[in-house]
Design an enzyme around this catalytic site. Sequence first.
Site, mmCIF file in Angstrom:
data_model
loop_
_atom_site.group_PDB
_atom_site.id
_atom_site.type_symbol
_atom_site.label_atom_id
_atom_site.label_comp_id
_atom_site.label_asym_id
_atom_site.label_seq_id
_atom_site.Cartn_x
_atom_site.Cartn_y
_atom_site.Cartn_z
ATOM 1 N N HIS A 166 -7.421 -5.950 -0.195
ATOM 2 C CA HIS A 166 -6.266 -5.075 0.020
ATOM 3 C C HIS A 166 -5.483 -5.441 1.276
ATOM 4 O O HIS A 166 -4.294 -5.124 1.375
ATOM 5 C CB HIS A 166 -6.761 -3.623 0.122
ATOM 6 C CG HIS A 166 -5.661 -2.614 0.183
ATOM 7 N ND1 HIS A 166 -4.948 -2.213 -0.934
ATOM 8 C CD2 HIS A 166 -5.123 -1.915 1.227
ATOM 9 C CE1 HIS A 166 -4.052 -1.322 -0.586
ATOM 10 N NE2 HIS A 166 -4.130 -1.125 0.718
ATOM 11 N N SER A 174 0.837 -1.205 0.000
ATOM 12 C CA SER A 174 0.000 0.000 0.000
ATOM 13 C C SER A 174 0.873 1.256 0.000
ATOM 14 O O SER A 174 1.633 1.466 -0.936
ATOM 15 C CB SER A 174 -0.969 -0.046 1.189
ATOM 16 O OG SER A 174 -2.002 0.877 1.044
ATOM 17 N N ASP A 190 -9.062 -5.517 -4.678
ATOM 18 C CA ASP A 190 -8.628 -4.133 -4.542
ATOM 19 C C ASP A 190 -9.629 -3.257 -5.296
ATOM 20 O O ASP A 190 -10.410 -3.744 -6.121
ATOM 21 C CB ASP A 190 -7.221 -3.944 -5.132
ATOM 22 C CG ASP A 190 -6.121 -3.969 -4.090
ATOM 23 O OD1 ASP A 190 -6.319 -3.393 -3.003
ATOM 24 O OD2 ASP A 190 -5.053 -4.552 -4.358
#
Length: 299
Positions: free
Chosen positions: A274, A158, A242
Amino acid sequence: MDTSAEKWRNFNLEELAKQYSSSKWSKRQPDEVIKDHLKILKEASELARTTIDCELGIKLGESESHRLDIFGRKNSTEGSPAIIYVHGGYWQLLGLEYSSFIAPSITNKHGVLYSIGYTIAPKGTMEQMIDEIKAGVIYVLKDAASRNFSGVYICGHSAGAHLSAMMLSIDWHAEGVNPDLLKGAILVSGIYDLRPLINTYVNDPLKMTEESAAKISPQLISSQIIKYSKRRSILIAFAKYDSEEFIRQSQLLYDTLRLASCDVSLKVISDADHFTIVERIMKTDYDLTKEIHRIMGLS
């Protein structure tokens, strides 16, 4: 999927916020996702610190958060590969206490893990975070050279994938270290163009402008990545669940680097969101873990 570089400009503020709120795209309840994520990472990291040979809290700079945890170094041998882990958290959450969870999957294969902590917002600026990760990478490259390690790799999730990608744009020779020792990167569910975040809640503590965001967006300085990292092995991974924007950004960076003949690959992790995409790296039989082992040369 439309991978045009500025598709996000067509979104209203509500859609923009949704696209960059990763918990809303999980198949789990959004209110529980982040809470579960923190619990999983913290408990697994605590277990790693109590069961694996480690050196904790090595100070890298003036900031209290700018520290390094190392796993498996004391028992390493010449020719061992090393990997740097950079945590996510939208540049405003998490820290080293959540960054040890992948240690077993690395040290069990005789690799060495270096986890770098950095000063998150609002105390730290984006530019400061990049500088702190750079200083950490310099430490690791010098340490790896002194121990004759086979290579150093960097992995980030991320926000950590953004910071890791920024490391691919640096002229390490000019920084006084051997650039050839940094062999590759694993970028997991990252953001590579920060401009879409400017008018979202994410930017409240970051205080980026469109101009400042552009200067530190890997996609927008990809010419530097191509110049300095063309021969490095780069894996760009994202989760099936995602958001569309996270997927678009990963695909776009992959396409950019591939067209420049970089050594880059793209991997979609099925049945992952995610958060689970990185949580599962602690497992040696997980697809993404196997890819990391392959890139590092761990059998």
